[in-house]
Design an enzyme around this catalytic site. Structure first.
Site, mmCIF file in Angstrom:
data_model
loop_
_atom_site.group_PDB
_atom_site.id
_atom_site.type_symbol
_atom_site.label_atom_id
_atom_site.label_comp_id
_atom_site.label_asym_id
_atom_site.label_seq_id
_atom_site.Cartn_x
_atom_site.Cartn_y
_atom_site.Cartn_z
ATOM 1 N N CYS A 5 13.627 -2.433 5.727
ATOM 2 C CA CYS A 5 13.308 -2.692 4.325
ATOM 3 C C CYS A 5 12.046 -3.533 4.151
ATOM 4 O O CYS A 5 11.589 -4.163 5.085
ATOM 5 C CB CYS A 5 14.441 -3.459 3.660
ATOM 6 S SG CYS A 5 16.000 -2.589 3.707
ATOM 7 N N GLY A 32 10.375 1.270 3.739
ATOM 8 C CA GLY A 32 11.617 1.887 3.270
ATOM 9 C C GLY A 32 11.340 2.842 2.133
ATOM 10 O O GLY A 32 10.644 2.484 1.180
ATOM 11 N N ASN A 106 15.852 -7.851 4.254
ATOM 12 C CA ASN A 106 15.317 -7.020 5.341
ATOM 13 C C ASN A 106 15.936 -7.529 6.638
ATOM 14 O O ASN A 106 15.754 -8.693 6.995
ATOM 15 C CB ASN A 106 13.794 -7.171 5.377
ATOM 16 C CG ASN A 106 13.155 -6.479 6.578
ATOM 17 O OD1 ASN A 106 12.074 -6.851 7.004
ATOM 18 N ND2 ASN A 106 13.802 -5.478 7.134
ATOM 19 N N GLY A 107 16.663 -6.661 7.329
ATOM 20 C CA GLY A 107 17.278 -7.067 8.601
ATOM 21 C C GLY A 107 18.650 -6.469 8.768
ATOM 22 O O GLY A 107 19.010 -5.492 8.098
ATOM 23 N N TYR A 245 4.308 -0.774 15.475
ATOM 24 C CA TYR A 245 4.555 0.379 14.611
ATOM 25 C C TYR A 245 4.928 0.041 13.173
ATOM 26 O O TYR A 245 4.392 0.622 12.246
ATOM 27 C CB TYR A 245 5.674 1.196 15.283
ATOM 28 C CG TYR A 245 6.289 2.288 14.455
ATOM 29 C CD1 TYR A 245 5.610 3.483 14.237
ATOM 30 C CD2 TYR A 245 7.560 2.136 13.907
ATOM 31 C CE1 TYR A 245 6.185 4.485 13.487
ATOM 32 C CE2 TYR A 245 8.141 3.142 13.157
ATOM 33 C CZ TYR A 245 7.454 4.315 12.944
ATOM 34 O OH TYR A 245 8.010 5.304 12.198
#
Ligand code: SF4
Length: 473
Positions: A5, A32, A106-107, A245
């Site tokens: 995210c 995301g 996020n995670g 990436y």
């Protein structure tokens, strides 16, 4: 491989915070693409608007005009826990009246199931199937009433990766887990403040990058400005894949701009895996910079061998099986005039399951390429990720199942070279011990034994199915 995210938050009286959040989410779209959402507060109530789809599909002038206030948080989602459906879109609002908060995450929380059961026993109800709602209810369940104490309480109970933006009626919070697995940074904007997963989101809205939010840090932003609180952080575990990436090359993480780090990964590959060839290309877009780095270091000319259709994103139009079978052809178009009869070095970011790379090699061969020499920025991925990266089970990871020569044959390349872990660290130019390298080494920065046990069972079951000739889903 997909990351989970992007999160954003802004405290900026006198600004159109919803619109600025919209543009920041645009810059975080790569993190995301399943759903997007914005929550705002005018000091009296929290409002939220979220839907499935890309940021540009979710919001309109009309929906933004209803999101008023001085504070906003936003989210772009790719689901790693909790299925892809509207109720799981974020930000999520929990609680009621002054005891409510909006949260974007996020995670991935490793002990979410255990906490979920504990909170359910205490009478907390869940509207979504996400670990984000577990975090939110854990904060509400804290014995203290002060928000900082409540967040600290939750941080002591949570295990895993979390970079959060949280909003209450009058305060914006930025929270980063003690390992600092996912990035989070702070900026200023026109007398206000903004928090973002990546610095590129600050750049796009005209905010000035101040600093990164440190692992284990809680930042609060109110009318009195910024305050900071620290939880102990014994070991850092910043995800190295942000550099390879996930994050955009124009973002800065840990003081390091990603673009030159990716150039250096390509140069490192040229040093470690030199080969006689006519041309070098990076698979667009994530390996473009690494391709340039390889070319510069090896003096082999660079070419754009594959053109990427940049508008292939998630859409609501489900492709049928025939279209799905086109695979990478939907995404890339080769340039046969450039490639015919050539010996090519092809640089890519990573090989996970090994399903995409053979198709890229085949596409190049059909365009007339004589030799394909694959060079990969990430060392072989042999262990799964428990920190919010949707990789694969160990059973599916090609480097956990095959040797490098076997992978070379499987993908149909003439040669295959992975950047070494030391080569990767040299390229990133930061101390090795601040990183999580677990998907290469199996050395997780926190115990993941329970998850590993579960995976071992799954792997055994998958092997059993394989012996019986039953196809994996
Ligand atoms: S296991 Fe790999 S992908 Fe997951 S956080 Fe660690 S380095 Fe990143």
């Amino acid at each position: 491989m997909r990351e989970s995210c992007g999160v954003f938050g802004i405290y900026a009286p006198n600004e159109d915070v919803a619109r600025l959040t919209f543009f920041a989410l645009f810059a975080l779209q790569h993190r995301g693409q399943e759903s997007a959402g914005i929550a705002t507060t005018d000091g009296k109530r929290l409002q939220v608007y979220a839907d499935m789809g890309l940021v540009s599909q979710v919001f309109s002038e009309d929906s933004l005009s209803h999101l008023s206030g001085d504070i906003a948080i936003g989210h772009t989602r790719y689901s790693t826990r909790g299925s892809s459906r509207l109720t799981n879109a974020q930000p999520i609002v929990v609680g009621s009246g002054p005891d409510s908060l909006a949260i974007a995450h996020n995670g991935n929380i490793i002990n979410a199931e255990h906490l979920y059961e504990e909170l359910s026993d205490q009478g907390y109800t869940f509207r979504t199937s996400t670990d984000t709602e577990v975090i939110a209810n854990l904060i509400l369940s804290a014995p203290d009433k002060d928000w900082i104490d409540r967040i600290r309480y939750a941080m002591h109970r949570l295990q895993g990766a979390y970079s959060l933006t949280i909003m209450t009626d009058h305060t914006l919070f930025g929270v980063r887990d003690p390992l600092g697995v996912r990035p989070l940074c702070l900026g200023t904007i026109n007398g206000g403040y903004a928090i973002a997963s990546e610095s590129c989101a600050l750049d796009h809205i005209g905010a000035n990058f101040m600093r990164e939010i440190e692992p284990g840090e809680i930042v609060t932003i109110t009318e009195n400005g910024v305050d900071s609180y620290r939880e102990e952080s014994k070991r850092k575990g910043i995800c190295i894949f942000e550099y390879i990436y996930f994050a955009r090359p124009d973002s800065v993480i840990n003081g390091r701009l990603l673009y030159p780090a990716r150039l250096a990964m390509g140069a490192g590959l040229a040093e470690e895996h030199r080969v006689e060839a006519d041309l070098v290309m990076g698979v667009p877009d994530s390996a473009t910079a690494a391709g340039i780095g390889y070319s510069r270091q090896s003096n082999i000319p660079l070419c754009e061998g594959l053109l990427k259709n940049r508008y292939v994103g998630r859409t609501f139009i489900e492709p049928d099986q025939r279209i799905r079978d086109l695979g990478v052809k939907l995404k890339f178009n080769p340039l046969p005039h450039m490639l015919d009869g050539k010996r090519m070095v092809v640089v890519d970011d990573s090989i996970v399951r090994g399903t995409t790379t053979p198709k890229v090699v085949e596409l190049l061969r059909r365009a007339g390429v004589k030799e394909v020499h694959m060079r990969i920025c990430a060392p072989p991925i042999r262990y799964p990720c428990f920190f919010g990266v949707d990789m694969a089970t160990r059973w599916e990871l090609i480097a956990a199942q095959k040797t490098i020569p076997e992978i070379r044959d499987f993908i149909g390349a003439d040669s295959l070279g992975y950047l070494s872990i030391d080569g990767l660290i040299k390229a990133v130019a930061l101390p090795k011990d601040i990183f999580c390298l677990a998907c290469f080494t199996g050395d997780y920065p926190i115990p993941v034994q329970l998850e590993m046990d579960k995976l071992a069972l799954e792997t055994k079951a998958a092997e059993h199915r394989g012996h019986l000739g039953i196809k994996q889903r």
